[in-house]
Scaffold this motif. Sequence first.
Motif, PDB file in Angstrom:
ATOM      1  N   LYS A 172     112.555  57.307  68.334  1.00  0.00           N
ATOM      2  CA  LYS A 172     113.377  55.935  69.052  1.00  0.00           C
ATOM      3  C   LYS A 172     112.125  54.863  68.609  1.00  0.00           C
ATOM      4  CE  LYS A 172     115.684  57.671  72.951  1.00  0.00           C
ATOM      5  NZ  LYS A 172     115.826  57.755  74.492  1.00  0.00           N
ATOM      6  N   ALA A 173     112.801  53.530  68.343  1.00  0.00           N
ATOM      7  CA  ALA A 173     111.968  52.600  68.102  1.00  0.00           C
ATOM      8  C   ALA A 173     112.056  51.671  69.168  1.00  0.00           C
ATOM      9  CB  ALA A 173     112.318  51.919  66.849  1.00  0.00           C
ATOM     10  N   GLU A 174     110.974  51.272  69.888  1.00  0.00           N
ATOM     11  CA  GLU A 174     111.102  50.490  71.090  1.00  0.00           C
ATOM     12  C   GLU A 174     109.831  49.552  71.191  1.00  0.00           C
ATOM     13  OE1 GLU A 174     111.749  52.721  74.651  1.00  0.00           O
ATOM     14  OE2 GLU A 174     113.794  53.262  74.247  1.00  0.00           O
ATOM     15  N   THR A 175     109.951  48.514  71.750  1.00  0.00           N
ATOM     16  CA  THR A 175     108.686  47.827  72.149  1.00  0.00           C
ATOM     17  C   THR A 175     107.949  48.076  73.306  1.00  0.00           C
ATOM     18  OG1 THR A 175     109.579  46.036  70.842  1.00  0.00           O
ATOM     19  CG2 THR A 175     107.629  45.411  72.172  1.00  0.00           C
ATOM     20  N   LEU A 176     106.809  48.574  73.238  1.00  0.00           N
ATOM     21  CA  LEU A 176     105.893  49.023  74.622  1.00  0.00           C
ATOM     22  C   LEU A 176     105.237  47.702  74.958  1.00  0.00           C
ATOM     23  CD1 LEU A 176     104.931  52.380  73.510  1.00  0.00           C
ATOM     24  CD2 LEU A 176     106.957  51.949  74.549  1.00  0.00           C
ATOM     25  N   LYS A 177     104.702  47.802  76.180  1.00  0.00           N
ATOM     26  CA  LYS A 177     103.956  46.687  76.768  1.00  0.00           C
ATOM     27  C   LYS A 177     102.678  46.508  76.168  1.00  0.00           C
ATOM     28  CE  LYS A 177     106.495  46.698  81.229  1.00  0.00           C
ATOM     29  NZ  LYS A 177     106.598  47.097  82.686  1.00  0.00           N
ATOM     30  N   ASN A 178     102.132  47.724  75.814  1.00  0.00           N
ATOM     31  CA  ASN A 178     100.721  47.648  75.270  1.00  0.00           C
ATOM     32  C   ASN A 178     100.719  47.691  73.703  1.00  0.00           C
ATOM     33  OD1 ASN A 178      98.277  48.545  74.345  1.00  0.00           O
ATOM     34  ND2 ASN A 178      97.493  49.000  76.283  1.00  0.00           N
ATOM     35  N   SER A 179     100.506  46.695  72.882  1.00  0.00           N
ATOM     36  CA  SER A 179     100.871  46.723  71.491  1.00  0.00           C
ATOM     37  C   SER A 179      99.567  47.578  70.736  1.00  0.00           C
ATOM     38  CB  SER A 179     100.673  45.314  70.830  1.00  0.00           C
ATOM     39  OG  SER A 179      99.424  44.626  71.304  1.00  0.00           O
ATOM     40  N   GLN A 180      98.483  47.884  71.528  1.00  0.00           N
ATOM     41  CA  GLN A 180      97.577  48.763  70.869  1.00  0.00           C
ATOM     42  C   GLN A 180      98.111  50.146  70.652  1.00  0.00           C
ATOM     43  OE1 GLN A 180      94.867  47.259  69.795  1.00  0.00           O
ATOM     44  NE2 GLN A 180      95.824  45.572  70.376  1.00  0.00           N
ATOM     45  N   VAL A 181      98.896  50.727  71.310  1.00  0.00           N
ATOM     46  CA  VAL A 181      99.556  52.158  71.404  1.00  0.00           C
ATOM     47  C   VAL A 181     100.616  52.155  70.324  1.00  0.00           C
ATOM     48  CG1 VAL A 181     100.418  54.012  72.563  1.00  0.00           C
ATOM     49  CG2 VAL A 181      98.778  52.507  73.625  1.00  0.00           C
ATOM     50  N   PRO A 182     100.526  52.924  69.064  1.00  0.00           N
ATOM     51  CA  PRO A 182     101.328  52.933  68.180  1.00  0.00           C
ATOM     52  C   PRO A 182     102.776  53.775  68.488  1.00  0.00           C
ATOM     53  CG  PRO A 182      99.376  54.194  67.449  1.00  0.00           C
ATOM     54  CD  PRO A 182      99.101  53.733  68.665  1.00  0.00           C
ATOM     55  N   ALA A 183     102.327  55.022  69.114  1.00  0.00           N
ATOM     56  CA  ALA A 183     103.516  55.680  69.122  1.00  0.00           C
ATOM     57  C   ALA A 183     103.030  56.804  70.347  1.00  0.00           C
ATOM     58  CB  ALA A 183     104.022  56.725  68.048  1.00  0.00           C
ATOM     59  N   ILE A 184     104.105  57.280  71.370  1.00  0.00           N
ATOM     60  CA  ILE A 184     103.796  58.206  72.243  1.00  0.00           C
ATOM     61  C   ILE A 184     105.048  59.270  72.526  1.00  0.00           C
ATOM     62  CG2 ILE A 184     102.656  56.641  74.072  1.00  0.00           C
ATOM     63  CD1 ILE A 184     105.059  56.366  75.398  1.00  0.00           C
ATOM     64  N   VAL A 185     104.823  60.359  72.567  1.00  0.00           N
ATOM     65  CA  VAL A 185     105.629  61.451  72.729  1.00  0.00           C
ATOM     66  C   VAL A 185     106.351  61.633  74.245  1.00  0.00           C
ATOM     67  CG1 VAL A 185     106.153  63.850  72.715  1.00  0.00           C
ATOM     68  CG2 VAL A 185     104.943  62.597  70.616  1.00  0.00           C
ATOM     69  N   VAL A 186     107.413  61.469  74.597  1.00  0.00           N
ATOM     70  CA  VAL A 186     107.927  61.899  75.951  1.00  0.00           C
ATOM     71  C   VAL A 186     108.770  62.936  76.072  1.00  0.00           C
ATOM     72  CG1 VAL A 186     107.712  59.372  76.806  1.00  0.00           C
ATOM     73  CG2 VAL A 186     109.629  60.051  75.813  1.00  0.00           C
ATOM     74  N   LEU A 187     108.901  63.427  77.092  1.00  0.00           N
ATOM     75  CA  LEU A 187     109.685  64.683  77.350  1.00  0.00           C
ATOM     76  C   LEU A 187     110.486  64.616  78.881  1.00  0.00           C
ATOM     77  CD1 LEU A 187     110.646  67.649  76.832  1.00  0.00           C
ATOM     78  CD2 LEU A 187     108.747  68.543  77.615  1.00  0.00           C
ATOM     79  N   SER A 188     111.691  64.929  78.884  1.00  0.00           N
ATOM     80  CA  SER A 188     112.301  64.703  80.076  1.00  0.00           C
ATOM     81  C   SER A 188     111.739  65.607  81.189  1.00  0.00           C
ATOM     82  CB  SER A 188     113.745  65.040  80.046  1.00  0.00           C
ATOM     83  OG  SER A 188     114.189  66.479  79.760  1.00  0.00           O
ATOM     84  N   GLU A 189     111.455  65.498  82.318  1.00  0.00           N
ATOM     85  CA  GLU A 189     111.052  66.105  83.389  1.00  0.00           C
ATOM     86  C   GLU A 189     111.766  67.515  83.473  1.00  0.00           C
ATOM     87  OE1 GLU A 189     108.317  67.205  86.524  1.00  0.00           O
ATOM     88  OE2 GLU A 189     108.432  65.607  84.989  1.00  0.00           O
ATOM     89  N   GLU A 190     112.792  67.464  83.391  1.00  0.00           N
ATOM     90  CA  GLU A 190     113.607  68.896  83.291  1.00  0.00           C
ATOM     91  C   GLU A 190     113.378  69.542  82.268  1.00  0.00           C
ATOM     92  OE1 GLU A 190     115.087  65.892  83.474  1.00  0.00           O
ATOM     93  OE2 GLU A 190     115.654  65.952  85.794  1.00  0.00           O
ATOM     94  N   LEU A 234     109.882  61.179  70.275  1.00  0.00           N
ATOM     95  CA  LEU A 234     108.863  60.231  69.497  1.00  0.00           C
ATOM     96  C   LEU A 234     109.222  58.971  69.670  1.00  0.00           C
ATOM     97  CD1 LEU A 234     106.142  59.898  68.181  1.00  0.00           C
ATOM     98  CD2 LEU A 234     107.401  59.941  66.079  1.00  0.00           C
ATOM     99  N   ILE A 235     108.221  58.106  70.559  1.00  0.00           N
ATOM    100  CA  ILE A 235     108.827  56.663  70.696  1.00  0.00           C
ATOM    101  C   ILE A 235     107.801  55.904  69.794  1.00  0.00           C
ATOM    102  CG2 ILE A 235     108.885  54.678  72.381  1.00  0.00           C
ATOM    103  CD1 ILE A 235     109.882  56.607  74.552  1.00  0.00           C
ATOM    104  N   LEU A 236     108.288  55.014  68.773  1.00  0.00           N
ATOM    105  CA  LEU A 236     107.409  54.346  67.809  1.00  0.00           C
ATOM    106  C   LEU A 236     107.414  52.748  68.616  1.00  0.00           C
ATOM    107  CD1 LEU A 236     109.045  55.543  64.446  1.00  0.00           C
ATOM    108  CD2 LEU A 236     106.916  56.217  65.556  1.00  0.00           C
ATOM    109  N   ASN A 237     106.183  52.165  68.680  1.00  0.00           N
ATOM    110  CA  ASN A 237     106.011  51.137  69.359  1.00  0.00           C
ATOM    111  C   ASN A 237     106.125  49.970  68.338  1.00  0.00           C
ATOM    112  OD1 ASN A 237     105.281  48.793  70.714  1.00  0.00           O
ATOM    113  ND2 ASN A 237     103.117  49.495  71.114  1.00  0.00           N
TER     114      ASN A 237
END
Length: 639
Positions: free
Chosen positions: A533-551, A579-582
Motif C-alpha cells: 500500500k502507498a500512504e502518507t505517514l505523519k513522519n516523513s523520515q520513515v520510508p516504509a513499515i510492515v503491518v500485520l492484522s492482530e488476528e 508493506l506500507i510505503l510512505n
Amino acid sequence: MINEKGNLSINSENILPIIKKWLYSDTDIFLRELVSNGVDAITKLNRLEAAGEAETAGDEFYVKVTLDKEAGTVVVSDNGIGMSADEVMRYINQIAFSGATEFVERYSASSGADIIGHFGLGFYSAFMVAQTVCIDTKSYNAGEPAVCWRSEGGVGFEMTDSDKTERGTEITLYIGDDSKEFLDEYRLRGILRKYCSYMPVDIFFETAGEKANEEAAEEAEEDEADEGNDGASEDTKQKPSPINNRSPLWNRKPGDCTDEEYKEFYHKAFTDFNDPLFWIHLNMDYPFRLKGILYFPKLSHELESIEGQVKLYNNQVFIAENIKEVIPEFLLLLKGVIDCPDLPLNVSRSALQNDGFVTRMSSYIIKKVADRITDMHSNEREEYNKYWDDISPFIKYGCLRENDFYEKVKDALLFKTTKGEHLSAREYLDKNTEKTDNRIVYVTDEKQQAQYLMLTDEQGVDAVMMGTRIDNPFMSYIESRQMADKLKFIRIDSDISSIFKDSGEAGNESGVNNEYLTEFFKKTLGKEKLEVKAETLKNSQVPAIVVLSEEGRRMQEMAKMFKGMDSAMFGAMDSGEVLILNTGNDLVKRLADTETENPDAALICAHLYDLAVMSHRSLSAEDMNNFVARSCELMVKLM
C-alpha cells in the motif's frame, strides 16, 4: 503377671504389603507417624487432666527420638497417656478396628485413596523399616502394670511385664537390613525437620552417646542433692534444645506479628535469602478452622521456571507440599504454610478424601488472596505499582485458571507502559481512547519495535509492555471477558494506520503515482502475494513499515507455540503482512519517479523492504545473508 503370645488379629502378611504399597509412598513417613502418635498421647493426657480425670504434677511433656547406630535401633518415646495391657490388646493387636479380615479382602485390590479413616495405622508404619518392634508402655492409671509388647516382622507378638516405671510409651525399632539409611543421624534429623518442626509438643533428638551423657548428668544431680547441695551445676542442669517450634507464627494473631517476624519465618521455612514482597495471614475459625501465611516472592516472568512451595499441615504436623485439591494450582506459585485441623485426610495422613469441605477451603483461600490484592490496589497504590512487575505473572495466571479470581481482581489488573507508568485498562482508555478507539496498544519487544514506538510517541499514544509467554492467552482471555465493552488489544505493528497515517493528505496529493509504486515494488521484490500500500505517514523520515492484522499475528503466535516454528520462518509463509510505503518520504518519491530510470532501484527496493521487516520481526537466515551482502554492495556504490 502378663505373659501372652499370639498372632495379630489381622493377617499381617497381607496388611503390611498394603501399608507399604498404598498407604505410605515415602518410607520416612514412619518417623512422622510415631512422633505424631506420641504427641497425640500427650494431647489425650492433657484433656483428661483438664476434665479432672488425670494428674500430671506439672510435668514437662516431650517426645524423644534416640538413635543408637551400634545397636541398630531407633527409639521413639513420650511421657503421654500410656497404655494398659487391655489397651495394647485393643489398639495394637486388633489394629484398632473390627472386621480386619474383611478389611483386607475389601482393600487388597484397591487404591490407597479408597482406604479412608477406618483405623490408625501409624504404629504399623514402623514395620516398613524395622524387622522387630518393641513397645514398653505404662498407663497414666497408676493401678495398671507396665507392658512390654514385641513383634518380629509384624506377624506374631509376645506380651510380657515391663520394667518401665514412668508413665508413657517407648517404641524401639530394630532397623532391618534394607533400611540401614535410617541409622544415619543426618537422615533422621532431616526427616524430623521436615515433618515435626512445628508440632505442639517439644520434640528432642539425641544419639546414644548424648543419652549416656544426659543420664550421667541426672545421676550427678541426684548425688549432689543427696549430699545436701542445693542443686546441680549449670553444666549438669543444661538440657538439650527441642528441634521444633511449638508456637509457629501462623498460630498467632496477625496484629501480634511484626514485619521482621514474618520475614524471619519466611527465610527459615523456605531457605530463601530474598525478602518476600508481601504476605497474607490466614486466620479462620468458622465454618472450618484454618490458619496460615502465604508469601508473595519475587516471581520470574517465565512460568516454566517458577516453582512455589506451599506446605500443608494438619494440627502442626506436616502433610505434604503443593496439594492441588486444597490449594488452587495458580496459588502454588507462592510460598507459604496452611494449617487446617479439619482436613479430611485418609488413614495415612498423606492424601485428602474427596469432600465438599476441600472445595470450600480452596474458595476461601482464593478470596483472601484476591481481597489482599484489591485492597493494595485501592489503598496502597504506590506500593502496589512497585510490586506489579513481580506479581503480574501470578495474577495473570490466576485469572486464566480461575474465573472467580478474575472477577474479584479485574479492577486491580495493571498494564505497564513503555514509559514506566502503571495503568488499569480504564485508566489507559481514559488517556488514549480518542486516538486508539477503545484499543490498548502494546509492544512485545521495545528494541525491535522501536520505529513503531517512535511513531506512537510522536502522536502521544501510550504503548504497554506485553512481552511474556502468558500475555498472549491473557489478552485473549481479557477480550473474551470484556466483550460488552468491545475492548481489544492491538500490537504496535498491527494495522493501526489511524495513528500513523496523515489523514490530512490522500495518497495522490503527495504527487506520487500510487499504482505504479505498488506494482513496481511487488515486481521488483518478486513477491506477488505481498500486499503493498502507498500512504502518507505523519513522519516523513520513515520510508516504509510492515503491518500485520492482530488476528494474523496471533495465528502466527499459535503456530509458533504448537509447531515450534521460528518467527523468521514466517517470511516464507503467506502471513498476511502488508508493506506500507510512505509517499511523504523523499526516497520513496524518487523510487516512484517514472521519468527517471535508476539502475540501482531494485537494490534499494529490496533493502527498503528488509529494513521495514526488521522493525517487525527477525529476518530468516537467508534473508539476513542477502541483506548484509546488499549493504556492502550499496556502500561500494556510494564511494
